[in-house]
Design a protein around this motif. Structure first.
Motif, short mmCIF file in Angstrom:
data_model
loop_
_atom_site.label_atom_id
_atom_site.label_comp_id
_atom_site.label_asym_id
_atom_site.label_seq_id
_atom_site.Cartn_x
_atom_site.Cartn_y
_atom_site.Cartn_z
N UNK A 122 47.88 -89.71 42.38
CA UNK A 122 47.59 -88.81 43.49
C UNK A 122 46.33 -88.02 43.18
N UNK A 123 45.44 -87.94 44.17
CA UNK A 123 44.19 -87.19 43.99
C UNK A 123 44.49 -85.70 43.85
N UNK A 124 43.91 -85.09 42.82
CA UNK A 124 44.05 -83.65 42.59
C UNK A 124 42.83 -82.96 43.19
N UNK A 125 43.00 -82.37 44.36
CA UNK A 125 41.87 -81.75 45.05
C UNK A 125 41.54 -80.37 44.48
N UNK B 9 32.65 -83.41 43.89
CA UNK B 9 33.02 -84.79 43.56
C UNK B 9 34.46 -84.77 43.07
N UNK B 10 35.35 -85.28 43.91
CA UNK B 10 36.78 -85.31 43.59
C UNK B 10 37.10 -86.64 42.89
N UNK B 11 37.33 -86.58 41.60
CA UNK B 11 37.57 -87.81 40.85
C UNK B 11 38.64 -87.62 39.78
N UNK B 12 39.56 -86.69 40.04
CA UNK B 12 40.67 -86.49 39.11
C UNK B 12 41.97 -86.91 39.80
N UNK B 13 42.64 -87.86 39.21
CA UNK B 13 43.91 -88.35 39.72
C UNK B 13 45.01 -88.06 38.71
N UNK B 14 46.16 -87.66 39.22
CA UNK B 14 47.33 -87.38 38.38
C UNK B 14 48.40 -88.43 38.61
#
Length: 583
Positions: free
Chosen positions: A342-345, A385-390
């Protein structure tokens, strides 16, 4: 007089002692790409002229034409095992998966030629072996046209995205419906490259960059490689391309329609090339040139980036090898594996984005406001730049999976992908963990030849299950462990269950007639007071159920010995240890 002499010299035939090594792209006007025949013939000529180059067939494709591999090695060694023994790194470049995006086809032809003809480039191969697939989607390249890439600025003619069976091969890396994908899997497993690059052209917004880049999503890559990617490899690539006057940015996919909404990192599941490569601790990349730039700079920037990959791997070979070895070592003992993300916004980096202002004006088609990008209004400004997924769902790996031999299509794909398989030597009953598909969603329309399943809900149960001689045992103490978990766990988005390989277990084969089962159901309830209490509790809690006699009979049937135990039971069993009779 001098002008006349120069003109006469220019009209003389080429010196036969100096063959013309220009590619069709170089001989053209900057808006032409090689045909399939021209591409293959060019590599055949190189193979014949240079012992450093080996060109060979590497399996079949749906077109009936072979898949080719081109190996560039200074000592002519094209054997993967031997190359590994020599402690060389492998850079694997694949072109033409979408032949309407042909920059990599033309750039690689020039690159391979230059790497054997130019002394400064040859030096980069002292500890690197280059493997190139000239054209992956041979089928689509043979389907040449000038209209299907409607959003793209050249070349004049090009291939088609779908292959001979109309598959998009960049959705086929797990299900492997195409012969192309099955041939690729065997080739990839033979080489197991440190770096894999698959060349593409983008769709989408307008901006100043000619080259954008998708790298394996950092959180999905093994931590040892992710750290290496973030701290060493990506900074070097971006700096190198900046110096070459080809500035890059991560693949442009906005959260909304304009840069102000922020860029979103591409979450590649294993159906895509970079997602597949990550399952085997290979760092994957998809260069995406900008469709609206002219073809010539798109080819030139692709050449530059491919050269940067090779140069970096050459000078950083030891560190790359160490990171890969550490990831391989840790993977063998890893116990928990994320399946969904899931994308961490709340976590965002910032990039300086070189774009054009997005504006609106009346559409000449509809008269309504339409988006356009104003090239007279370039800008450079920071964007998120959203590029962290959990991890959203994680599973513990079993000691082994047990797969009944009936599921041949699955077994075939495991073999193609380098999985070590063993077989039971006798019939046996084993204590296993079975999984039942309690619920799932299915796409209403076909996607790449399948109706994909998602949102899978499981019920697990310890069971004594009978297995037969010849059924398969797949232990997870092997390099393919992550591939196994992400293909054999039903809740994975690209599992074999998600792609429909086990759909026959979702259909009930036996049922009852109401008037016959009424008496049997009453008898079942008399013999099981606990079941009677459960039924009464459900009648009280669910008024609709209490008014539906057929639903109540169905409920009793499903909780009775008469209900088939294999209905919705996932055929692959999880086994957590003990002794097995193995052939």
């Amino acid at each position: 007089m001098l002008v006349a002499m120069l003109l006469a010299a220019a009209l003389l035939p080429a010196d036969p002692a100096k063959p013309d090594w220009r590619t069709p792209f170089e001989r053209g006007d900057g808006n032409t790409t090689a045909t399939y025949a021209e591409c293959i013939q060019f590599y055949q000529r190189l193979d014949a002229a240079y012992p450093e180059i080996t060109m060979r067939e590497a399996g079949s494709t749906d077109s009936g034409q072979p898949l080719h591999e081109v190996v560039v090695s200074l000592d002519g060694d094209a054997d993967p095992a031997s190359v590994r023994q020599k402690n060389r790194r492998v850079v694997f470049i694949q072109n033409g998966i979408h032949p309407g995006e042909p920059e990599g086809i033309d750039a690689s032809m020039m690159l391979v030629r230059d790497y054997v003809q130019k002394k400064d480039l040859r030096a980069q191969l002292s500890n690197v072996t280059l493997v190139v697939v000239p054209v992956y989607n041979v089928d689509g390249m043979l389907n040449r046209n000038s209209t299907t890439r409607v959003n793209q600025n050249g070349p004049r003619d090009y291939g088609f995205r779908g292959n001979a069976r109309n598959y998009d091969l960049n959705r086929d890396y797990i299900k492997q419906n195409s012969r192309n994908a099955r041939s690729f899997a065997q080739l990839f497993q033979r080489w197991r490259p440190e770096v894999f690059v698959e060349t593409h052209t983008s769709n989408g917004a307008d901006y100043q960059y000619t080259m954008t880049l998708i790298a394996t999503q950092k959180d999905k890559l093994h931590p040892a490689l992710s750290q290496y990617l973030q701290q060493r490899l990506l900074p070097a690539l971006y700096q190198g391309m900046e110096k070459r006057k080809w500035p890059m940015v991560p693949y442009v996919d906005f959260e909304g329609q304009t840069p102000e909404s922020g860029l979103v990192g591409f979450l590649e599941t294993p159906r895509y090339s970079t997602g597949y490569a990550a399952l085997f601790n290979t760092i994957g990349f998809m260069p995406e040139t900008h469709m609206l730039k002219a073809f010539k700079p798109r080819v030139e920037s692709t050449y530059a980036l491919l050269d940067e990959f090779i140069r970096f791997v050459h000078r950083d070979a030891d560190a790359l090898g160490a990171a890969r070895a550490e990831a391989d070592r840790q993977l063998l003992t890893q116990t928990a594996f994320p399946l969904t993300w899931k994308l961490d916004k709340s976590a965002a980096d910032e990039v300086q984005f070189r774009g054009y202002e997005g504006r609106t004006r009346p559409s000449e088609v509809s008269g309504l406001p339409r988006l356009y990008y104003d090239r007279k209004a370039p800008f450079t400004r920071p964007v998120k730049y959203y590029n962290t997924y959990r991890p959203a769902l994680t599973v513990e790996r079993p000691a082994a999976y047990l797969i009944p031999q009936a599921w041949e299509e699955v077994i075939e794909r495991l073999r193609l992908n380098g999985v070590r398989l063993q077989r039971l030597s006798q019939d046996v009953t084993l204590s296993v963990e079975s999984q039942y598909i309690d619920d799932f969603q299915t796409s209403p329309r076909p996607y790449e030849g399948h109706y994909l399943h998602s949102q899978v809900k499981l019920r697990t149960a310890p069971q004594q299950r009978a297995f037969h001689r010849g059924d398969y045992v797949v232990t997870l103490d092997q390099p393919a462990v992550r591939y196994l978990v992400e293909t054999l766990e039903p809740q994975s988005p690209d599992s074999f269950f998600a792609w429909g390989f086990f759909d026959s277990v979702l259909q009930q084969k036996e049922h009852f007639s109401d008037y016959v089962f009424e008496d049997l159901a009453a008898d079942v309830l008399r013999q099981s007071p606990d079941l009677r209490q459960q039924l009464e509790a459900k009648q009280k809690s669910d008024p609709a159920f209490a008014k539906d006699a057929t639903a109540q009979l169905e409920w009793v049937f499903r909780h009775s010995p008469y209900h088939e135990p294999t209905y919705r039971r996932y055929p692959v069993a999880r086994w957590n240890g003990g002794t097995l009779p193995i052939e």
